[in-house]
Scaffold this active site. Structure first.
Site, PDB file in Angstrom:
ATOM      1  N   LYS A   2     -18.539   0.422 -19.660  1.00 61.33           N
ATOM      2  CA  LYS A   2     -19.334   1.653 -19.457  1.00 61.33           C
ATOM      3  C   LYS A   2     -20.902   1.136 -19.225  1.00 61.33           C
ATOM      4  O   LYS A   2     -21.770   0.623 -19.943  1.00 61.33           O
ATOM      5  CB  LYS A   2     -19.650   2.418 -20.622  1.00 61.33           C
ATOM      6  N   GLY A  22     -28.173  -3.137 -26.357  1.00 64.71           N
ATOM      7  CA  GLY A  22     -28.711  -2.017 -26.465  1.00 64.71           C
ATOM      8  C   GLY A  22     -29.467  -2.030 -27.606  1.00 64.71           C
ATOM      9  O   GLY A  22     -29.934  -2.986 -28.270  1.00 64.71           O
ATOM     10  N   ASN A  45     -31.144  -1.229 -31.770  1.00 64.09           N
ATOM     11  CA  ASN A  45     -30.649  -1.690 -32.677  1.00 64.09           C
ATOM     12  C   ASN A  45     -30.111  -0.457 -33.725  1.00 64.09           C
ATOM     13  O   ASN A  45     -29.026  -0.716 -34.280  1.00 64.09           O
ATOM     14  CB  ASN A  45     -31.921  -2.047 -33.782  1.00 64.09           C
ATOM     15  N   VAL A  51     -28.312   1.824 -32.247  1.00 67.16           N
ATOM     16  CA  VAL A  51     -26.732   2.263 -31.812  1.00 67.16           C
ATOM     17  C   VAL A  51     -25.839   0.822 -32.300  1.00 67.16           C
ATOM     18  O   VAL A  51     -24.867   1.136 -32.546  1.00 67.16           O
ATOM     19  CB  VAL A  51     -26.704   2.258 -30.172  1.00 67.16           C
ATOM     20  N   GLY A  52     -26.495  -0.308 -32.157  1.00 69.19           N
ATOM     21  CA  GLY A  52     -25.966  -1.468 -32.472  1.00 69.19           C
ATOM     22  C   GLY A  52     -25.299  -1.321 -33.787  1.00 69.19           C
ATOM     23  O   GLY A  52     -24.093  -1.638 -34.210  1.00 69.19           O
ATOM     24  N   GLU A  97     -26.187  -7.820 -29.020  1.00 64.90           N
ATOM     25  CA  GLU A  97     -27.293  -8.192 -28.439  1.00 64.90           C
ATOM     26  C   GLU A  97     -28.461  -7.093 -28.547  1.00 64.90           C
ATOM     27  O   GLU A  97     -28.202  -6.101 -27.735  1.00 64.90           O
ATOM     28  CB  GLU A  97     -27.434  -8.692 -26.943  1.00 64.90           C
ATOM     29  N   CYS A 108     -35.469  -7.349 -23.588  1.00 62.55           N
ATOM     30  CA  CYS A 108     -35.504  -7.737 -24.986  1.00 62.55           C
ATOM     31  C   CYS A 108     -36.219  -9.200 -25.222  1.00 62.55           C
ATOM     32  O   CYS A 108     -36.491  -9.569 -26.291  1.00 62.55           O
ATOM     33  CB  CYS A 108     -34.022  -7.860 -25.489  1.00 62.55           C
ATOM     34  N   GLU A 128     -40.409  -2.863 -32.006  1.00 67.14           N
ATOM     35  CA  GLU A 128     -40.415  -3.009 -30.290  1.00 67.14           C
ATOM     36  C   GLU A 128     -40.503  -1.700 -29.538  1.00 67.14           C
ATOM     37  O   GLU A 128     -40.077  -0.733 -29.877  1.00 67.14           O
ATOM     38  CB  GLU A 128     -38.646  -3.270 -30.267  1.00 67.14           C
TER      39      GLU A 128
HETATM   40  C1  UN1 Z   1     -32.675  -9.022 -21.473  1.00 68.51           C
HETATM   41  O1  UN1 Z   1     -34.042  -8.817 -21.740  1.00 68.51           O
HETATM   42  O2  UN1 Z   1     -31.848  -8.006 -21.949  1.00 68.51           O
HETATM   43  O3  UN1 Z   1     -34.430 -14.331 -20.179  1.00 68.51           O
HETATM   44  C2  UN1 Z   1     -32.177 -10.370 -20.842  1.00 68.51           C
HETATM   45  C3  UN1 Z   1     -34.788 -13.526 -19.400  1.00 68.51           C
HETATM   46  C4  UN1 Z   1     -33.436 -13.080 -18.642  1.00 68.51           C
HETATM   47  C5  UN1 Z   1     -32.543 -12.281 -19.443  1.00 68.51           C
HETATM   48  C6  UN1 Z   1     -33.239 -11.134 -20.158  1.00 68.51           C
HETATM   49  N1  UN1 Z   1     -32.786 -13.854 -17.978  1.00 68.51           N
HETATM   50  O4  UN1 Z   1     -35.639 -12.833 -19.558  1.00 68.51           O
END
Ligand code: UN1
Length: 494
Positions: A174, A227, A229, A231-232, A249, A283, A384
């Protein structure tokens, strides 16, 4: 008429069974990019049965052959990089140099996973009995459910899907409803290189109607999610109840420590890139600068100078440095943090408001924003924000900087700028996060190293790198007794 896109289930391109669609919108211009299926549980069920039906033949396809398919895929993606990057910018908003990087990560991941097809090593070890052979091999788990976010609409799905496929699993994917076109592209590309029907299935739609049925489907064995936290945590709970393997993640609140011996212009460049790149919607984004008091004012000034030069606009315009925020809801969330900050006594030293009118009239834009006077326990230093916002926290020593860096509910990426080798090594040892950078900002992870974080960022899994197969394989231990007698291991051994 807007172009209509379809789900990819069992090798067929099909609409949602309900016939419902949802529109894909360009966050910079409001342009209508096409209609995608607004699927439901019945579409997920069809995808899961297609994936189950395809599993045996795919599992029995030699791993080097599965790898060769991914190798051809890598070359195909590379040949279409520019067109893919443009489509990614249109639906996600980040600037072209960044979406090119996003697509390149998919190429890198394809080649990395392809090579694994001729390794996928097991372990042989001597048996404790004579004339007996002992070994352990990796086997696929079954059907993998992949649910991803919109900020890396190409790269992140490839970190999950390519290793899962290489290992012999089949997949129900998805894509984020904000970036369906990149999920659609991935299915098209895999179809073009000859992936057998049902091995990858793509079901478009939102979390409640597609994501949740994937989480609950009895035919899905592994859940791999990137996605939020909130939802995770729900996926982890439900996955535990149903006995599924769950790889998560999630968020970050990444810090850059700048010591008083650092190369200041370099640190300022890195902070600006880490904070405002991808409009802060990574992230791995830099959201805290933990800076030695002796150079605090200088660094703040240098970052503000860079923030002022950031041209905000449509990412397809190559003179633009920062694109829009993904949608109006995220824009509102970022905006709301401005009053949280002032309420906590923080100074908004730069930016702090949405950009409207003129080139910004039709999109969701927010100014690059710098907070000063932030202390470690404030909400803006702990939560965040996922926007182009960076907080400066002043410290007096390395020990204090490390403590501040680590005292957050997340632990994805940390960084330190220093010219002192002893300081650098102490930080490498003590910074508590899945990724640590020295003299480089918090973004830019490479696909051949493990990616993931500690504390609330994840649940112990690492994607890509030499760890890429771990979430998607089981270990099977195999004993072959060629003694021709009954040998009873521990019993005959005593
Ligand atoms: C993300 O932010 O979900 O290291 C991944 C980085 C990228 C990947 C980020 N190569 O910023």
């Amino acid at each position: 008429m807007a172009e209509k896109f379809l789900n990819y289930i069992g090798g067929q391109w099909v609409p949602a069974k309900s016939g419902k669609t949802r529109t894909n919108i360009n966050p910079a211009t409001g342009e209508h990019l096409g209609d995608f299926p607004d699927s439901g549980a019945e579409d997920v069920a069809a995808a899961v049965s297609a994936a189950r039906a395809a599993f045996d033949a795919w599992r029995l396809t030699p791993a080097p052959k599965r790898g060769e398919l991914l190798y051809r895929l890598g070359a195909l993606i590379a040949s279409k990089k520019e067109a893919l990057a443009k489509d990614a910018t249109r639906e996600m908003g980040k600037i072209l140099i960044e979406t090119r990087g996003d697509v390149q990560e998919g190429v890198d991941m394809a080649y990395l996973a392809a090579g694994e097809g001729r390794r996928m090593y097991g372990v042989t070890t001597p048996s404790e009995m004579p004339n007996k052979w002992a070994m352990s091999v990796r086997v696929p788990v079954g059907v993998v459910g992949v649910i991803t976010a919109w900020n890396f609409p190409f790269a992140v799905p490839t970190w999950k899907i390519f290793p899962a496929l290489l290992a012999g699993n089949t997949v129900v994917f998805k894509p984020s409803e904000e970036t369906p076109k990149m999920g659609w592209h991935l299915a098209k590309l895999l179809e073009e290189v000859g992936l057998p029907p049902g091995v990858l299935n793509v079901v478009h739609g939102d979390g409640p109607n597609v994501g949740w049925p994937i989480v609950q489907a009895p035919g899905i064995d592994v859940l791999s999610f990137t996605g939020s936290n909130g939802v995770g945590a729900k996926i982890a709970e439900e996955g535990a109840r149903l006995g599924k393997r769950v790889s998560l993640e999630m968020g970050g609140k990444n810090g850059v420590i700048v010591m008083d011996d650092a190369d200041l212009p370099l640190a300022a460049d890195a902070v600006a890139w880490g904070a405002f790149g991808t409009t802060g919607q990574r992230c791995t984004a830099t959201s805290r600068v933990i800076v030695h008091e002796r150079i605090h004012d200088q660094l703040v000034a240098a970052v503000i100078e860079r923030a002022k030069k950031v041209k905000v606009g449509d990412g397809l315009d190559e003179s633009v440095n920062m694109g829009p925020v993904i949608n109006a809801r995220q824009l509102e969330k970022i905006h709301a943090y401005m009053s949280v900050a002032t309420g906590e006594g923080v100074s908004i030293a730069e930016g702090g408001q949405p950009l409207t009118g003129g080139a910004h009239a039709k999109g969701n834009f927010f100014a690059p924003t710098v907070f000063t006077g932030v202390t470690p326990k404030m909400r803006v230093a702990q939560e965040e924000i996922f926007g182009p916002v960076v907080s400066f926290i002043k410290v007096k020593s390395l020990a204090e900087a490390v403590a501040v860096n680590n005292d957050i509910p997340f632990g994805l990426s940390s960084s330190i700028f220093t010219r002192d080798v002893n300081t650098a090594f102490a930080a490498m040892r003590d910074l508590s996060s899945g990724i640590v950078y020295v003299n480089h900002g918090t973004t830019g992870a490479e696909t051949h190293l493990p990616f993931g974080g500690v504390r609330g960022t994840g649940n112990g899994h690492r994607e890509a790198g030499h760890t890429m197969l771990d979430a998607f394989t089981e270990w099977k231990s195999i004993y072959v007794d060629f003694s021709g007698t009954l040998q009873r291991a521990q019993i005959d051994n005593s």
